[in-house]
Design a protein around this motif. Structure first.
Motif, PDB file in Angstrom:
ATOM      1  N   GLN A 378      31.084  52.382  32.524  1.00 23.23           N
ATOM      2  CA  GLN A 378      30.407  53.463  33.245  1.00 23.23           C
ATOM      3  C   GLN A 378      29.516  54.287  32.323  1.00 23.23           C
ATOM      4  O   GLN A 378      28.400  54.665  32.691  1.00 23.23           O
ATOM      5  CB  GLN A 378      31.458  54.360  33.925  1.00 23.23           C
ATOM      6  CG  GLN A 378      32.260  53.627  34.992  1.00 23.23           C
ATOM      7  CD  GLN A 378      33.427  54.451  35.517  1.00 23.23           C
ATOM      8  OE1 GLN A 378      33.275  55.234  36.456  1.00 23.23           O
ATOM      9  NE2 GLN A 378      34.591  54.285  34.886  1.00 23.23           N
ATOM     10  N   GLU A 382      25.162  54.553  32.306  1.00 25.23           N
ATOM     11  CA  GLU A 382      24.336  55.768  32.264  1.00 25.23           C
ATOM     12  C   GLU A 382      23.310  55.694  31.141  1.00 25.23           C
ATOM     13  O   GLU A 382      22.165  56.134  31.302  1.00 25.23           O
ATOM     14  CB  GLU A 382      25.224  56.999  32.089  1.00 25.23           C
ATOM     15  CG  GLU A 382      26.154  57.272  33.244  1.00 25.23           C
ATOM     16  CD  GLU A 382      25.429  57.448  34.576  1.00 25.23           C
ATOM     17  OE1 GLU A 382      24.281  57.959  34.573  1.00 25.23           O
ATOM     18  OE2 GLU A 382      25.997  57.058  35.611  1.00 25.23           O
ATOM     19  N   ARG A 418      26.546  64.285  28.491  1.00 21.70           N
ATOM     20  CA  ARG A 418      25.681  64.222  29.682  1.00 21.70           C
ATOM     21  C   ARG A 418      25.937  62.938  30.463  1.00 21.70           C
ATOM     22  O   ARG A 418      26.062  62.966  31.697  1.00 21.70           O
ATOM     23  CB  ARG A 418      24.217  64.306  29.261  1.00 21.70           C
ATOM     24  CG  ARG A 418      23.247  64.284  30.440  1.00 21.70           C
ATOM     25  CD  ARG A 418      21.829  64.599  30.031  1.00 21.70           C
ATOM     26  NE  ARG A 418      21.214  63.535  29.265  1.00 21.70           N
ATOM     27  CZ  ARG A 418      20.854  63.643  27.994  1.00 21.70           C
ATOM     28  NH1 ARG A 418      21.076  64.767  27.320  1.00 21.70           N
ATOM     29  NH2 ARG A 418      20.277  62.630  27.370  1.00 21.70           N
ATOM     30  N   ALA A 421      29.243  63.213  32.291  1.00 20.85           N
ATOM     31  CA  ALA A 421      29.166  64.048  33.493  1.00 20.85           C
ATOM     32  C   ALA A 421      28.479  63.310  34.638  1.00 20.85           C
ATOM     33  O   ALA A 421      28.931  63.359  35.794  1.00 20.85           O
ATOM     34  CB  ALA A 421      28.423  65.347  33.171  1.00 20.85           C
ATOM     35  N   LYS A 422      27.378  62.622  34.335  1.00 20.74           N
ATOM     36  CA  LYS A 422      26.681  61.881  35.386  1.00 20.74           C
ATOM     37  C   LYS A 422      27.557  60.775  35.954  1.00 20.74           C
ATOM     38  O   LYS A 422      27.608  60.569  37.169  1.00 20.74           O
ATOM     39  CB  LYS A 422      25.388  61.281  34.827  1.00 20.74           C
ATOM     40  CG  LYS A 422      24.287  62.299  34.571  1.00 20.74           C
ATOM     41  CD  LYS A 422      23.027  61.594  34.084  1.00 20.74           C
ATOM     42  CE  LYS A 422      21.876  62.580  33.916  1.00 20.74           C
ATOM     43  NZ  LYS A 422      20.639  61.911  33.445  1.00 20.74           N
ATOM     44  N   ALA A 424      30.834  60.662  35.987  1.00 19.56           N
ATOM     45  CA  ALA A 424      31.966  61.234  36.713  1.00 19.56           C
ATOM     46  C   ALA A 424      31.573  61.696  38.102  1.00 19.56           C
ATOM     47  O   ALA A 424      32.404  61.696  39.026  1.00 19.56           O
ATOM     48  CB  ALA A 424      32.557  62.393  35.921  1.00 19.56           C
ATOM     49  N   LEU A 425      30.306  62.097  38.279  1.00 19.24           N
ATOM     50  CA  LEU A 425      29.845  62.618  39.567  1.00 19.24           C
ATOM     51  C   LEU A 425      29.361  61.537  40.523  1.00 19.24           C
ATOM     52  O   LEU A 425      29.063  61.829  41.681  1.00 19.24           O
ATOM     53  CB  LEU A 425      28.727  63.645  39.340  1.00 19.24           C
ATOM     54  CG  LEU A 425      29.159  64.945  38.648  1.00 19.24           C
ATOM     55  CD1 LEU A 425      27.946  65.813  38.340  1.00 19.24           C
ATOM     56  CD2 LEU A 425      30.168  65.717  39.509  1.00 19.24           C
ATOM     57  N   ARG A 426      29.271  60.321  40.068  1.00 12.37           N
ATOM     58  CA  ARG A 426      28.797  59.254  40.936  1.00 12.37           C
ATOM     59  C   ARG A 426      29.876  58.860  41.939  1.00 12.37           C
ATOM     60  O   ARG A 426      31.068  58.835  41.619  1.00 12.37           O
ATOM     61  CB  ARG A 426      28.362  58.033  40.124  1.00 12.37           C
ATOM     62  CG  ARG A 426      27.112  58.298  39.300  1.00 12.37           C
ATOM     63  CD  ARG A 426      26.474  57.045  38.774  1.00 12.37           C
ATOM     64  NE  ARG A 426      25.320  57.399  37.960  1.00 12.37           N
ATOM     65  CZ  ARG A 426      24.107  57.651  38.435  1.00 12.37           C
ATOM     66  NH1 ARG A 426      23.897  57.574  39.760  1.00 12.37           N
ATOM     67  NH2 ARG A 426      23.106  57.966  37.631  1.00 12.37           N
ATOM     68  N   ARG A 427      29.420  58.539  43.150  1.00  8.02           N
ATOM     69  CA  ARG A 427      30.345  58.131  44.196  1.00  8.02           C
ATOM     70  C   ARG A 427      31.061  56.847  43.775  1.00  8.02           C
ATOM     71  O   ARG A 427      30.446  55.904  43.281  1.00  8.02           O
ATOM     72  CB  ARG A 427      29.590  57.897  45.503  1.00  8.02           C
ATOM     73  CG  ARG A 427      30.478  57.457  46.664  1.00  8.02           C
ATOM     74  CD  ARG A 427      29.669  57.304  47.927  1.00  8.02           C
ATOM     75  NE  ARG A 427      29.046  58.579  48.328  1.00  8.02           N
ATOM     76  CZ  ARG A 427      28.243  58.712  49.392  1.00  8.02           C
ATOM     77  NH1 ARG A 427      27.951  57.642  50.121  1.00  8.02           N
ATOM     78  NH2 ARG A 427      27.726  59.882  49.686  1.00  8.02           N
ATOM     79  N   ALA A 429      33.228  56.603  41.358  1.00 14.38           N
ATOM     80  CA  ALA A 429      33.529  56.545  39.926  1.00 14.38           C
ATOM     81  C   ALA A 429      35.035  56.407  39.693  1.00 14.38           C
ATOM     82  O   ALA A 429      35.843  57.042  40.384  1.00 14.38           O
ATOM     83  CB  ALA A 429      33.012  57.791  39.231  1.00 14.38           C
ATOM     84  N   ARG A 431      37.350  57.707  37.512  1.00 10.29           N
ATOM     85  CA  ARG A 431      37.368  58.779  36.519  1.00 10.29           C
ATOM     86  C   ARG A 431      38.454  58.580  35.466  1.00 10.29           C
ATOM     87  O   ARG A 431      38.302  58.982  34.318  1.00 10.29           O
ATOM     88  CB  ARG A 431      37.508  60.124  37.219  1.00 10.29           C
ATOM     89  CG  ARG A 431      36.283  60.453  38.082  1.00 10.29           C
ATOM     90  CD  ARG A 431      36.394  61.801  38.778  1.00 10.29           C
ATOM     91  NE  ARG A 431      35.182  62.089  39.540  1.00 10.29           N
ATOM     92  CZ  ARG A 431      34.964  61.681  40.793  1.00 10.29           C
ATOM     93  NH1 ARG A 431      35.905  60.955  41.409  1.00 10.29           N
ATOM     94  NH2 ARG A 431      33.833  61.958  41.398  1.00 10.29           N
TER      95      ARG A 431
END
Length: 547
Positions: A378, A382, A418, A421-422, A424-427, A429, A431
């Motif tokens: 992941q 990014e 960064r 964070a991107k 982690a916020l993805r649908r 993910a 985590r």
């Protein structure tokens, strides 16, 4: 082992005296010989091979490696092989293409991929033109010792006769399975297990003779699919090198069914499959699963190990030839003026070793990361998303491969946060997996920084028990023998200082006033090289340093 008296009594017409003997005449050995010969030293390089000679290698040369060819004087000969200039690096993964160009250094802004027959021959010819003597089909059988110092080698010449070469410095440049390391008593003290093997074919490339084919032969390209890396590098002889780096367990499958597994890997990698359309395979498949990374103790009393003999990184980062050339050159520069001052020479050799390690450790850790065989993670996704749309980030990536930018400068903490964070916020993910991945990245980064700090303090990073044996202090009373029993328990490292020396430093060569000059030579790139060992008060030598 040959004593001083035995050595003197064995001198005969078959014994020669030179300044330096280098065992191995491929990139590391020739670069060392070139630098020494250009400084007026008599150097003889011995090699078992008869050149031109091939050897197993991925032979990717990023721009920083081409710079070293230029500095050695071999670049013109290498370009005469017909290898095309490769100004771009392209990495493709997770549906994104990252294409970067190099920041020029010494006017060089391109890479190369040269078959080893042509590359090594060009370096041998350059060494001879510089004044070094390269003797082929010679097999070293013994290291000669005198007064606890390496004092030359005994070897068998092409006619089967036994001969001796006496020298002030003995250099082992005979590859990662170094016989010289064994003869000199050096062993591996730090390793990193690889996850990938490699398997490759040469191919005939139809684009090589096509006037419109330049766009197809201008980049070092990698496609990552699942757990396997597929690569294509345009080469000399109007060809290319097609390479897979799968999990190392797959190499046994390649050896049982080379054609079938090759076809399977090509079918699963659309990018490489398209690039191979119309090509024709040449020769048999070459493969290996034995690419464990390591550091060896690489300097001692009158000796040094250079190139893969002293340090080997996972070939996934393709830095071996660059470091062989660079630190062969640096070894020659470092040693040339100190050959008449044995103790000073030994200190300079150790400073050279620390300089090498400080520059190579970041790539060593980068190899540790990229030898892992999981699918694109992941965090990595990014990075690819951002770099595909940001030419500056893509250029930084190319410069990391060229070694004009350090990996930690590209993968800075703020960027990693960064990307975390991107991701982690993805649908959708995962985590939990993301946190584990981030923790592992930070762990490796922290370990690298610790090792660099150890080097800056004047010690080998991870050197362990070697320091106990006096290797860091160059006591003239310590004779380095081919075999030595290991201590019963690990010993804490000690900083390098003159407390390990039996006497004060000898006078340095003209123009030098401090050992620090060995780690920061005029005209060197610097690259954060650690300081050389500093003098300190004289102390009684510990009994544990006895041979």
């Amino acid at each position: 082992m040959v004593s001083s008296e035995e050595g003197r009594s064995s001198m005969s017409q078959s014994t020669e005296v030179v300044d330096v003997v280098v065992v191995g005449a491929r990139p590391a050995g020739t670069a060392t010989a070139i630098a020494l010969a250009r400084r007026g030293r008599r150097v003889v390089a011995l090699d078992r091979a008869s050149f031109p000679s091939d050897t197993l290698s991925t032979h990717v040369l990023f721009a920083g490696c081409v710079v070293e060819l230029h500095r050695s004087g071999a670049l013109e000969r290498v370009l005469e092989t017909g290898a095309p200039k490769l100004p771009a690096v392209q990495l493709s993964a997770a549906g994104h293409d990252v294409r970067g160009h190099y920041t020029p250094v010494d006017g060089i802004d391109y890479g190369l991929c040269v078959r080893r027959i042509g590359l090594d021959m060009a370096l041998v010819e350059t060494a001879r033109a510089a004044g070094a003597e390269v003797r082929e089909r010679c097999t070293v059988t013994e290291v000669l010792w005198e007064g606890g110092r390496a004092a030359g080698v005994r070897y068998t010449d092409p006619d089967g006769a036994s001969r001796e070469l006496r020298a002030r410095l003995v250099v082992g440049a005979d590859g990662r399975r170094s016989q010289m390391a064994q003869l000199l008593g050096s062993d591996v003290y730090r390793t990193a297990e690889n996850g990938r093997g490699l398997a490759f074919h040469y191919v005939r490339d139809p684009w090589a003779g096509d006037p419109e084919g330049a766009a197809h032969r201008d980049s070092i390209t990698q496609w990552r699919v699942g757990d396997t890396l597929g690569m294509f590098f345009p080469t000399d002889q109007e060809g290319g090198l097609a390479l897979f780096m799968p999990p190392k367990e797959d190499i046994s499958r390649f050896r049982k069914d080379a054609d079938g597994v090759w076809a399977e890997k090509v079918a699963s990698n659309p990018g490489l499959r398209r690039r191979l359309a119309g090509t024709e395979r040449e020769g048999k498949l070459r493969s290996t699963a034995d690419v464990e990374a390591f550091f060896r103790v690489s300097s001692g009393a009158g000796w040094a190990l250079v190139g893969d003999a002293g340090h080997f990184k996972d070939p996934v980062v393709a830095q071996g030839i660059r470091d062989a050339l660079r630190f062969g050159r640096r070894l020659g520069e470092t040693a040339a003026e100190a050959l008449d001052h044995p103790e000073w020479l030994d200190r300079r050799l150790f400073a050279w070793e620390l300089e090498r390690d400080a520059e190579c450790l970041p790539s060593f850790y980068l190899g540790r990361k990229h030898t892992r065989t999981h699918p694109v993670s992941q965090l990595e996704q990014e990075f690819f998303r951002e770099a595909a749309d940001d030419p500056r980030l893509a250029q930084e990536l190319a410069d990391v491969f060229a070694r004009t930018r350090k990996p930690q400068q590209l993968f800075r903490l703020d960027r990693q946060l960064r990307w975390f964070a991107k991701a982690a916020l993805r649908r959708g993910a995962d985590r939990g997996a993301l946190v584990r991945e981030a923790v592992e990245e930070l762990r490796l980064d922290a370990r690298m920084q610790w090792d660099l700090a150890v080097l800056r303090s004047g010690r080998r990073a991870g050197g362990g028990t070697w320091n106990r044996w006096g290797r860091n202090g160059w006591s003239p009373r310590v004779a380095l023998r081919p075999a030595r029993p290991a201590p019963s328990a690990p010993v804490r490292q000690r900083p390098v200082d003159a407390s390990w020396n039996a006497g004060a430093d000898p006078a340095p060569p003209a123009g030098e006033t401090t050992p620090a000059a060995a780690s920061s030579p005029p005209g060197s790139a610097g690259d954060g090289a650690p300081p050389a060992p500093r003098p300190a008060r004289r102390r009684k030598q510990p009994a544990t340093t006895a041979a």
